[in-house]
Design a protein around this motif. Structure first.
Motif, PDB file in Angstrom:
ATOM      1  N   ILE A  88       0.855  -1.182   0.000  1.00  0.00           N
ATOM      2  CA  ILE A  88       0.000   0.000   0.000  1.00  0.00           C
ATOM      3  C   ILE A  88       0.891   1.231   0.000  1.00  0.00           C
ATOM      4  CG2 ILE A  88      -1.911  -1.128   1.191  1.00  0.00           C
ATOM      5  CD1 ILE A  88      -1.069   0.221   3.736  1.00  0.00           C
ATOM      6  N   ARG A  89       0.341   2.378  -0.311  1.00  0.00           N
ATOM      7  CA  ARG A  89       1.143   3.584  -0.500  1.00  0.00           C
ATOM      8  C   ARG A  89       1.304   4.412   0.774  1.00  0.00           C
ATOM      9  NH1 ARG A  89      -0.356   7.029  -5.508  1.00  0.00           N
ATOM     10  NH2 ARG A  89       1.608   7.932  -4.807  1.00  0.00           N
ATOM     11  N   THR A  90       0.999   3.805   1.903  1.00  0.00           N
ATOM     12  CA  THR A  90       1.090   4.540   3.159  1.00  0.00           C
ATOM     13  C   THR A  90       2.486   5.099   3.393  1.00  0.00           C
ATOM     14  OG1 THR A  90      -0.543   3.011   4.046  1.00  0.00           O
ATOM     15  CG2 THR A  90       0.657   4.354   5.630  1.00  0.00           C
ATOM     16  N   HIS A  91       3.514   4.362   3.015  1.00  0.00           N
ATOM     17  CA  HIS A  91       4.873   4.825   3.262  1.00  0.00           C
ATOM     18  C   HIS A  91       5.105   6.214   2.675  1.00  0.00           C
ATOM     19  CE1 HIS A  91       5.808   0.688   4.405  1.00  0.00           C
ATOM     20  NE2 HIS A  91       6.943   1.153   4.902  1.00  0.00           N
ATOM     21  N   GLU A  92       4.621   6.461   1.463  1.00  0.00           N
ATOM     22  CA  GLU A  92       4.853   7.747   0.805  1.00  0.00           C
ATOM     23  C   GLU A  92       4.211   8.892   1.582  1.00  0.00           C
ATOM     24  OE1 GLU A  92       3.730   7.641  -3.260  1.00  0.00           O
ATOM     25  OE2 GLU A  92       4.708   5.715  -3.637  1.00  0.00           O
ATOM     26  N   SER A  93       2.961   8.715   1.976  1.00  0.00           N
ATOM     27  CA  SER A  93       2.281   9.789   2.702  1.00  0.00           C
ATOM     28  C   SER A  93       2.850   9.953   4.104  1.00  0.00           C
ATOM     29  CB  SER A  93       0.774   9.518   2.771  1.00  0.00           C
ATOM     30  OG  SER A  93       0.529   8.227   3.297  1.00  0.00           O
ATOM     31  N   TYR A  94       3.290   8.827   4.691  1.00  0.00           N
ATOM     32  CA  TYR A  94       3.895   8.906   6.022  1.00  0.00           C
ATOM     33  C   TYR A  94       5.223   9.643   5.960  1.00  0.00           C
ATOM     34  CZ  TYR A  94       6.008   7.449  10.429  1.00  0.00           C
ATOM     35  OH  TYR A  94       6.624   7.442  11.660  1.00  0.00           O
ATOM     36  N   VAL A  95       6.025   9.345   4.934  1.00  0.00           N
ATOM     37  CA  VAL A  95       7.310  10.033   4.759  1.00  0.00           C
ATOM     38  C   VAL A  95       7.090  11.530   4.592  1.00  0.00           C
ATOM     39  CG1 VAL A  95       9.199  10.370   3.129  1.00  0.00           C
ATOM     40  CG2 VAL A  95       8.638   8.071   3.921  1.00  0.00           C
ATOM     41  N   GLU A  96       6.067  11.893   3.811  1.00  0.00           N
ATOM     42  CA  GLU A  96       5.756  13.313   3.618  1.00  0.00           C
ATOM     43  C   GLU A  96       5.392  13.961   4.949  1.00  0.00           C
ATOM     44  OE1 GLU A  96       2.459  16.026   1.260  1.00  0.00           O
ATOM     45  OE2 GLU A  96       2.938  14.023   0.492  1.00  0.00           O
ATOM     46  N   TRP A  97       4.578  13.252   5.725  1.00  0.00           N
ATOM     47  CA  TRP A  97       4.199  13.771   7.041  1.00  0.00           C
ATOM     48  C   TRP A  97       5.421  13.860   7.962  1.00  0.00           C
ATOM     49  CZ3 TRP A  97       4.522  11.725  11.978  1.00  0.00           C
ATOM     50  CH2 TRP A  97       3.847  12.441  12.960  1.00  0.00           C
ATOM     51  N   MET A  98       6.298  12.851   7.891  1.00  0.00           N
ATOM     52  CA  MET A  98       7.482  12.820   8.745  1.00  0.00           C
ATOM     53  C   MET A  98       8.404  14.000   8.463  1.00  0.00           C
ATOM     54  SD  MET A  98       7.991  10.241  10.952  1.00  0.00           S
ATOM     55  CE  MET A  98       9.609   9.491  10.897  1.00  0.00           C
ATOM     56  N   ASN A  99       8.545  14.349   7.199  1.00  0.00           N
ATOM     57  CA  ASN A  99       9.405  15.480   6.861  1.00  0.00           C
ATOM     58  C   ASN A  99       8.878  16.772   7.467  1.00  0.00           C
ATOM     59  OD1 ASN A  99      11.726  14.678   5.385  1.00  0.00           O
ATOM     60  ND2 ASN A  99      10.417  14.090   3.684  1.00  0.00           N
ATOM     61  N   GLY A 100       7.566  16.854   7.654  1.00  0.00           N
ATOM     62  CA  GLY A 100       6.992  18.010   8.332  1.00  0.00           C
ATOM     63  C   GLY A 100       7.169  17.937   9.835  1.00  0.00           C
ATOM     64  N   HIS A 101       7.267  16.709  10.353  1.00  0.00           N
ATOM     65  CA  HIS A 101       7.433  16.511  11.798  1.00  0.00           C
ATOM     66  C   HIS A 101       8.842  16.908  12.250  1.00  0.00           C
ATOM     67  CE1 HIS A 101       7.238  14.491  15.717  1.00  0.00           C
ATOM     68  NE2 HIS A 101       8.358  13.879  15.406  1.00  0.00           N
ATOM     69  N   PHE A 102       9.830  16.662  11.396  1.00  0.00           N
ATOM     70  CA  PHE A 102      11.209  16.988  11.745  1.00  0.00           C
ATOM     71  C   PHE A 102      11.548  18.416  11.343  1.00  0.00           C
ATOM     72  CE2 PHE A 102      11.576  12.297  11.483  1.00  0.00           C
ATOM     73  CZ  PHE A 102      12.049  12.083  12.765  1.00  0.00           C
ATOM     74  N   GLY A 103      12.770  18.835  11.678  1.00  0.00           N
ATOM     75  CA  GLY A 103      13.213  20.178  11.363  1.00  0.00           C
ATOM     76  C   GLY A 103      13.078  21.102  12.569  1.00  0.00           C
ATOM     77  N   PHE A 104      12.902  22.395  12.305  1.00  0.00           N
ATOM     78  CA  PHE A 104      12.753  23.374  13.381  1.00  0.00           C
ATOM     79  C   PHE A 104      11.337  23.337  13.941  1.00  0.00           C
ATOM     80  CE2 PHE A 104      16.588  25.153  11.615  1.00  0.00           C
ATOM     81  CZ  PHE A 104      17.224  25.679  12.726  1.00  0.00           C
ATOM     82  N   CYS A 105      11.229  23.528  15.241  1.00  0.00           N
ATOM     83  CA  CYS A 105       9.911  23.565  15.872  1.00  0.00           C
ATOM     84  C   CYS A 105      10.001  24.341  17.183  1.00  0.00           C
ATOM     85  CB  CYS A 105       9.375  22.150  16.115  1.00  0.00           C
ATOM     86  SG  CYS A 105      10.398  21.170  17.239  1.00  0.00           S
ATOM     87  N   LYS A 106       8.848  24.744  17.671  1.00  0.00           N
ATOM     88  CA  LYS A 106       8.737  25.376  18.978  1.00  0.00           C
ATOM     89  C   LYS A 106       8.244  24.326  19.965  1.00  0.00           C
ATOM     90  CE  LYS A 106       9.508  29.929  18.355  1.00  0.00           C
ATOM     91  NZ  LYS A 106      10.457  30.727  19.164  1.00  0.00           N
ATOM     92  N   GLU A 107       9.044  24.023  20.958  1.00  0.00           N
ATOM     93  CA  GLU A 107       8.645  23.055  21.974  1.00  0.00           C
ATOM     94  C   GLU A 107       8.085  23.795  23.175  1.00  0.00           C
ATOM     95  OE1 GLU A 107      11.869  20.507  23.020  1.00  0.00           O
ATOM     96  OE2 GLU A 107      11.287  19.032  21.524  1.00  0.00           O
ATOM     97  N   GLU A 108       6.890  23.407  23.571  1.00  0.00           N
ATOM     98  CA  GLU A 108       6.240  24.073  24.700  1.00  0.00           C
ATOM     99  C   GLU A 108       5.987  23.077  25.816  1.00  0.00           C
ATOM    100  OE1 GLU A 108       2.827  26.286  23.559  1.00  0.00           O
ATOM    101  OE2 GLU A 108       3.843  27.371  21.946  1.00  0.00           O
ATOM    102  N   LYS A 109       6.436  23.440  27.013  1.00  0.00           N
ATOM    103  CA  LYS A 109       6.161  22.646  28.207  1.00  0.00           C
ATOM    104  C   LYS A 109       5.480  23.536  29.226  1.00  0.00           C
ATOM    105  CE  LYS A 109       9.967  19.359  27.689  1.00  0.00           C
ATOM    106  NZ  LYS A 109      11.163  18.741  28.341  1.00  0.00           N
ATOM    107  N   GLU A 110       4.578  22.945  29.952  1.00  0.00           N
ATOM    108  CA  GLU A 110       3.792  23.715  30.912  1.00  0.00           C
ATOM    109  C   GLU A 110       4.702  24.395  31.937  1.00  0.00           C
ATOM    110  OE1 GLU A 110       0.036  23.057  33.997  1.00  0.00           O
ATOM    111  OE2 GLU A 110       0.633  21.466  32.616  1.00  0.00           O
ATOM    112  N   GLY A 111       4.507  25.677  32.106  1.00  0.00           N
ATOM    113  CA  GLY A 111       5.280  26.439  33.076  1.00  0.00           C
ATOM    114  C   GLY A 111       6.639  26.876  32.577  1.00  0.00           C
ATOM    115  N   GLU A 112       6.967  26.580  31.307  1.00  0.00           N
ATOM    116  CA  GLU A 112       8.261  26.955  30.762  1.00  0.00           C
ATOM    117  C   GLU A 112       8.081  27.776  29.492  1.00  0.00           C
ATOM    118  OE1 GLU A 112      10.833  23.669  30.066  1.00  0.00           O
ATOM    119  OE2 GLU A 112      10.506  22.760  32.035  1.00  0.00           O
ATOM    120  N   GLU A 113       9.077  28.614  29.191  1.00  0.00           N
ATOM    121  CA  GLU A 113       9.067  29.383  27.955  1.00  0.00           C
ATOM    122  C   GLU A 113       9.287  28.440  26.770  1.00  0.00           C
ATOM    123  OE1 GLU A 113      11.536  33.104  25.894  1.00  0.00           O
ATOM    124  OE2 GLU A 113      11.910  32.522  27.988  1.00  0.00           O
ATOM    125  N   ALA A 114       8.624  28.704  25.657  1.00  0.00           N
ATOM    126  CA  ALA A 114       8.773  27.875  24.458  1.00  0.00           C
ATOM    127  C   ALA A 114      10.240  27.846  24.023  1.00  0.00           C
ATOM    128  CB  ALA A 114       7.894  28.397  23.332  1.00  0.00           C
TER     129      ALA A 114
END
Length: 593
Positions: free
Chosen positions: A105-131
């Protein structure tokens, strides 16, 4: 996990059933498929019904079979499950789910596309802490150790440089030595005594100040470890004062300062390592720009040290995610993650993009095991093997980051113009002279060199050499019992510093070149190295070391293949991005507009 239980049932019981068509089944079959009791099988079926993933009609009465209908879209459900695992940081489990249930099935292709969006730069937020500004990167390389004294591969060496510091740093681009832990140094006339003056106020990540005692402890410890080759001629380390340390050598070494800039010379804390080394390496402490926050089988998380003596990193944290080796064929790669463009718009993808490259690269080569009997003990066989390899064709056919045919360990300005030594007719003559009887040749390689290994295998087949590829993992290929069973090994070497890295290649414990070399050459190699270290001129040192390379090449103990480059494309909004001489991003300088 309910998702996986659905996939297990679907894989076993819906093989020939059209979508949404009921399948006859017994409760016993379901229990056996799920490896559970009939009672637990009923509980699973009830939960699947509540999710509306299945329709279950239990058979009532003798001879009446139960009916199971699969309602959920397997592809959509599989991606949902994989994404949920990924969000929890369980990357290996996500890819295992894909591997077990995502075939055809073609799930791998769409998952890889989603994964590339998951990685890279991001803002991590934890309760009580600055992003926090975080960089999340996938890797397919094992970090087997963060111990500088035991490090062998380039990627762990890169991570060690984020956590630890050395006395000095060598800058390839300017050919200069930069102060690090030491702010000043001097040596005597014959380069046998070197004195270093340490900065004040350099703190380990636990708050304790680094002193000359830590330097002495580091060197004495290193002398008992894998990378002890670098201290072969060290006679003594003297603590002159808390911030002054002196190295006394048995023989002249004009580039000893270059030795001290090597990753394996990173300074470790005496007060933490002396009494509980095993516990220390679970969460190592150094003086580098980043400190270890978490180190598990799934990830290595490091965060900026706010008190770093050379300035706090712009990034708040970096997460290195360890991907399964068998997922390396996917397009989830850190080199493609620093892109803010819309992947569906080719115009947008190319606009606003910058390309960064390293001054160094990787050299791929094959080293013959001269300690093991086999047809390759014949120099005619080894030369025939080398002559059948059309390296220019290899670069053209395999492409990617492969640049030029290689004649030696290091790439030079003449690399684009070197003539490829490809002569299939002569190769056939030499093979016949060698008396080769068609017996198989076992060649070891890592997963990320398999394209190269398979290409070599095909070239050998053209003249009748039977080459068997033995795929190994990074934590096994250098084990003595594995190496001794190999006739040759195809590997990629990253040599970020010319003289020191060449010497390391010939002297480091478990180095393939050293361990496979004809034992009769060892004393001669050592003499060449000692002569080079005593020379005041860089050109003369390189010429002396080149004698070793020339002999290995002419005797065909090593077959050099290709030089490749380190390169990444990124969106122009990212600043301070540099690929260092180990082929990785210098995390300390990265920031985003």
């Amino acid at each position: 996990m309910l998702h996986e239980q659905y996939f297990m049932l679907h894989q076993k019981l819906a093989v020939n059933a059209p979508a949404s068509m009921a399948t006859e089944v017994t409760l016993e079959q379901i229990a056996n498929t799920l490896y559970c009791s009939a009672r637990n099988a009923k509980l699973v079926l009830r939960k699947l019904e509540e999710k509306e993933w299945i329709i279950w009609k239990a058979g009532r009465g003798r001879g009446i079979r139960s009916m199971l209908t699969f309602q959920a879209d397997k592809e959509a459900l599989l991606q949902e499950a994989a994404q949920q695992l990924t969000e929890k940081g369980e990357y290996k489990q996500a890819f295992e789910l894909m591997r077990n249930y995502g075939e055809e099935i073609r799930t791998h292709e769409s998952y890889v596309e989603w994964m590339n969006g998951h990685f890279g730069f991001c803002k991590e937020e934890k309760e009580g802490e600055e992003a926090r500004d975080s960089l999340r990167l996938p890797v397919y390389r094992l970090i087997d150790t963060l111990d500088p004294a035991e490090c062998y591969y380039s990627f762990p060496a890169h991570m060690i440089q984020q956590i630890f510091d050395r006395l000095v740093i060598y800058e390839n681009a300017t050919d200069q030595y930069l102060p690090a832990i030491a702010h000043h140094w001097e040596n005597n006339n014959d380069a046998t005594v070197w004195t270093f003056h340490l900065r004040k106020g350099i703190l380990f990540h636990d708050g304790k100040e680094l002193t000359a005692d830590d330097v002495k402890f580091t060197m004495e410890r290193l002398g008992r470890k894998r990378n002890r080759w670098i201290l072969r001629e060290l006679k003594n380390v003297e603590v002159v004062s808390p911030r002054e340390v002196r190295f006394i050598l048995n023989k002249p070494n004009r580039i000893f300062i270059r030795y001290l800039s090597a990753t394996c010379m990173s300074i470790v804390p005496q007060h933490l390592l002396r009494f509980n080394e095993e516990q220390y390496w679970k969460l190592p402490v150094g003086t580098g720009p980043f400190q270890v926050e978490e180190w598990t089988e799934d990830r290595l998380s490091i965060r900026a040290s706010p008190y770093y003596y050379q300035g706090r990193p712009h990034l708040d944290s970096v997460q290195i995610i360890f991907m399964p080796e068998d997922a390396e064929h996917s397009d989830v790669r850190w080199e493609r993650l620093l892109q803010d463009s819309d992947p569906s718009d080719p115009t947008e993808e190319m606009s606003g993009m910058d390309t960064v490259e390293s001054l160094n690269g990787c050299t791929t080569l094959i080293t013959w095991n001269m300690r093991k009997p086999g047809p390759y003990q014949s120099i005619e066989f080894r030369r025939a093997f080398s002559l059948i390899l059309n390296r220019s064709g290899m670069v053209r056919e395999l492409g990617e980051y492969r640049l030029y045919p290689a004649r030696g360990f290091l790439i030079d300005d003449g690399a684009p113009y070197h003539k490829d030594r490809f002569d299939p007719d002569l190769a056939k003559q030499l093979l016949q002279q060698s008396g080769y009887d068609g017996s198989p040749i076992r060649m070891g390689s890592l997963a990320h060199h398999m394209k190269d290994a398979e290409w070599v295998q095909n070239q050998c087949a053209a003249i009748g050499i039977l080459l068997i590829i033995c795929e190994e993992k990074m934590d096994t290929i250098h084990k003595p019992e594995v190496m001794s069973n190999m006739d040759c090994i195809l590997q990629g070497l990253v040599l970020p510093g010319e003289e020191v890295c060449l010497i390391e290649n010939y002297e480091q414990e478990d180095s393939v070149v050293k361990e496979f070399m004809d034992p009769s050459l060892h004393d001669w190699v050592k003499e060449c190295i000692d002569d080079a270290l005593a020379s005041e001129e860089c050109k003369e040192r390189l010429n002396l070391l080149a004698n070793i390379e020339e002999r290995l090449r002419e005797e065909a103990q090593v077959s050099f293949l290709i030089h490749s480059k380190f390169q990444a494309q990124l969106h122009s909004s990212y600043k301070g991005v540099v690929i260092n001489n180990l082929g990785w991003l210098d995390f300390k300088q990265i920031w985003q507009v």
